[in-house]
Design a protein around this motif. Structure first.
Motif, PDB file in Angstrom:
ATOM      1  N   SER A  66       2.922 -58.068  -0.288  1.00 10.18           N
ATOM      2  CA  SER A  66       3.388 -56.845  -0.936  1.00 10.18           C
ATOM      3  C   SER A  66       3.732 -55.782   0.095  1.00 10.18           C
ATOM      4  O   SER A  66       4.744 -55.073  -0.026  1.00 10.18           O
ATOM      5  N   SER A  69       7.009 -56.793   1.888  1.00  9.00           N
ATOM      6  CA  SER A  69       8.151 -56.689   0.981  1.00  9.00           C
ATOM      7  C   SER A  69       8.531 -55.227   0.752  1.00  9.00           C
ATOM      8  O   SER A  69       9.719 -54.876   0.738  1.00  9.00           O
ATOM      9  N   TYR A  73      12.137 -53.468   1.621  1.00  6.91           N
ATOM     10  CA  TYR A  73      12.933 -52.698   0.654  1.00  6.91           C
ATOM     11  C   TYR A  73      13.248 -51.312   1.209  1.00  6.91           C
ATOM     12  O   TYR A  73      14.380 -50.817   1.095  1.00  6.91           O
ATOM     13  N   HIS A  79      15.759 -59.812   0.974  1.00  8.13           N
ATOM     14  CA  HIS A  79      14.801 -60.868   1.301  1.00  8.13           C
ATOM     15  C   HIS A  79      14.324 -61.564   0.042  1.00  8.13           C
ATOM     16  O   HIS A  79      14.398 -61.019  -1.066  1.00  8.13           O
ATOM     17  N   ILE A  81      10.945 -63.999  -1.558  1.00  6.38           N
ATOM     18  CA  ILE A  81       9.499 -64.142  -1.418  1.00  6.38           C
ATOM     19  C   ILE A  81       9.115 -65.567  -1.809  1.00  6.38           C
ATOM     20  O   ILE A  81       9.464 -66.030  -2.900  1.00  6.38           O
ATOM     21  N   HIS A  86       5.742 -65.600  -7.584  1.00  5.88           N
ATOM     22  CA  HIS A  86       6.963 -64.857  -7.265  1.00  5.88           C
ATOM     23  C   HIS A  86       8.184 -65.739  -7.494  1.00  5.88           C
ATOM     24  O   HIS A  86       8.170 -66.933  -7.170  1.00  5.88           O
ATOM     25  N   VAL A  96       9.918 -63.636   3.012  1.00  6.16           N
ATOM     26  CA  VAL A  96       8.514 -63.294   3.192  1.00  6.16           C
ATOM     27  C   VAL A  96       7.712 -64.400   2.532  1.00  6.16           C
ATOM     28  O   VAL A  96       7.869 -64.656   1.336  1.00  6.16           O
TER      29      VAL A  96
END
Length: 461
Positions: A66, A69, A73, A79, A81, A86, A96
């Motif tokens: 988290s 990520s 952003y 990207h 995940i 997810h 990620v």
């Protein structure tokens, strides 16, 4: 787009230079709160956008996924995940990924050109090593505040070069980390606690620490030293953590317990209440040592003794992030970890080499004293910085005073180090001092030669 700090820019430049010179495996050492995620993301962004490289950012905790990520952003980095729970985006050039999930899917994924291992001091674990070995031609960037393993192995087995950022003391001086006050009791008696995998066995540790007579009254000292402040408490076990939260709640101080077995939504909600200030104490066991970045944390309550310098620095680092209105952090060390490992901003020498057994033993030597007159805890110095009492040459052992926290004053650190160095007359003296501080043998010889040259010049004059 996030602008890098000057030292982050230098670290990025040094890493890129190492890659250009043929060292494809580079580790960055930067203190907790120094911005490893941001500078690593900056490098990933450049590799993906400018060189069209496929990049993996690998972590071992859901909280770290988290965190990474969100940073991506914020920096405008597209990207995907790759982790349980997810939805994946297989076309994204940057991924990620959870170490555990990636390890299970290695045969189904296109090979990466660049891999970032966050918290890379865990690199010796089986799945980490498997991923590392699978892609020998990939550029690898490791990120860690503490490039040490409990088993003494250095990261040189995996990395060719280490790039270091500013020290904790330097980051505090420039305002990138918060100043702190540290209070500590006498260390709990750990002689009966055996070790496993380099640290104390959890069950025996819990039996000792889950007692107010040993840990001190955490509620009382919170009220006395940082009332109303948001604090993260580090416990030995889930049961211990629940007891801590219960004691605070019974005293009318809003507290919650969280652990890795909880429902994810419930755990996230508890963290959100803490961030909002609805909860003042968030107690956990083995959950927030890494990847819990809330700058508003104003205090860390240590109730889990550890032989791991890395774990200790990770825990106190939770409270050192600066925030608006936060003049300083408070560290309440009921576990005696500061007596074992020293102050958060001590000068430490990081290396990729393996550590010898005697150096690991030196890391456990208690580097602070307690004044026999006022019970102030301080670095060994000719006089107590609190009351000026001069201890006799044969300094007695620290008197155990259950439940009493006394402040560790960092102002005596430099004075003590200079006094130690002035006392060194021979190469053997320097070697003993270097061993006690955990330095490489070459440090002692260099310091001895510098002093000898200085003495020669003075004699000649």
């Amino acid at each position: 787009m996030i602008n890098l700090r000057d030292y982050q820019t230098k670290i990025v430049a040094d890493c890129r230079q190492a890659f250009r010179e043929g060292d494809r495996k580079v580790v960055v050492q930067l203190a907790t709160g120094g911005g490893k995620t941001v500078l690593g993301s900056f490098m990933v962004h450049g590799a993906a956008q400018q060189r069209a490289l496929t990049c993996w950012w690998l972590v071992h905790r859901r909280e770290l996924i988290s965190q990474a990520s969100k940073t991506f952003y914020d920096m405008g980095i597209p990207h995907g995940i790759i982790a349980g729970g997810h939805a994946s985006d297989p076309l994204a050039r940057v991924q990620v990924g959870s170490i555990q999930t990636i390890a299970r899917r290695l045969d189904k994924m296109p090979p990466p050109d660049m891999i970032v291992f966050d918290e890379t001091h865990h690199i010796g674990a089986a799945q980490w090593s498997e991923i590392f070995a699978r892609f020998p031609q990939a550029y690898v960037l490791g990120l860690t505040a503490t490039p040490w393993r409990l088993d003494g192995r250095g990261l040189g087995q995996w990395y060719a070069r280490m790039v270091q950022g500013p020290t904790v003391a330097e980051l505090i001086e420039r305002g990138s980390l918060s100043p702190y006050r540290l209070f500590a009791p006498s260390a709990p008696d750990m002689r009966a606690v055996q070790t496993q995998a380099g640290d104390y066995k959890q069950r025996a540790l819990a039996e000792i620490m889950d007692k107010p007579s040993i840990t001190g009254d955490a509620v009382q000292h919170y009220r006395q030293l940082c009332p109303g402040k948001r604090a993260v408490a580090f416990a030995v076990s889930i049961e211990h953590s629940r007891h801590i939260a219960a004691e605070f709640n019974a005293a009318g101080i809003r507290a919650e317990h969280v652990d890795g077995t909880m429902d994810i939504a419930a755990r996230d909600a508890a963290v959100a209440r803490f961030v909002a200030g609805d909860t003042l104490i968030l107690s956990n066991a083995e959950l927030f040592g890494e990847g819990f970045d809330v700058p508003a944390i104003e205090a860390a309550i240590l109730l889990r003794p550890t032989k791991s310098l890395s774990l200790y620095l990770q825990q106190v680092g939770r409270a050192l992030r600066p925030a608006p209105g936060k003049a300083q952090a408070v560290i309440l060390d009921h576990a005696g970890n500061s007596l074992t490992h020293g102050l958060p901003d001590d000068e430490r020498e990081w290396t990729l080499d393996d550590r010898e057994k005697q150096r690991r033993a030196a890391e456990s030597a208690a580097p602070v004293r307690q004044c026999a007159k006022c019970f102030r805890v301080y670095r060994p110095a000719p006089k107590c910085p609190g009351c000026g009492f001069a201890a006799p040459v044969a300094v007695r052992e620290i008197e155990k005073r259950d439940g009493e926290l006394v402040e560790v004053d960092a102002s005596a650190v430099k004075e003590h180090r200079k006094a130690e160095e002035r006392a060194c007359k021979s190469l053997a003296d320097w070697q003993r001092l270097g061993a006690a501080r955990g330095y490489k043998p070459g440090w002692a010889l260099k310091q001895f030669q510098i002093r000898e040259q200085y003495r020669s010049r003075r004699k000649a004059a």
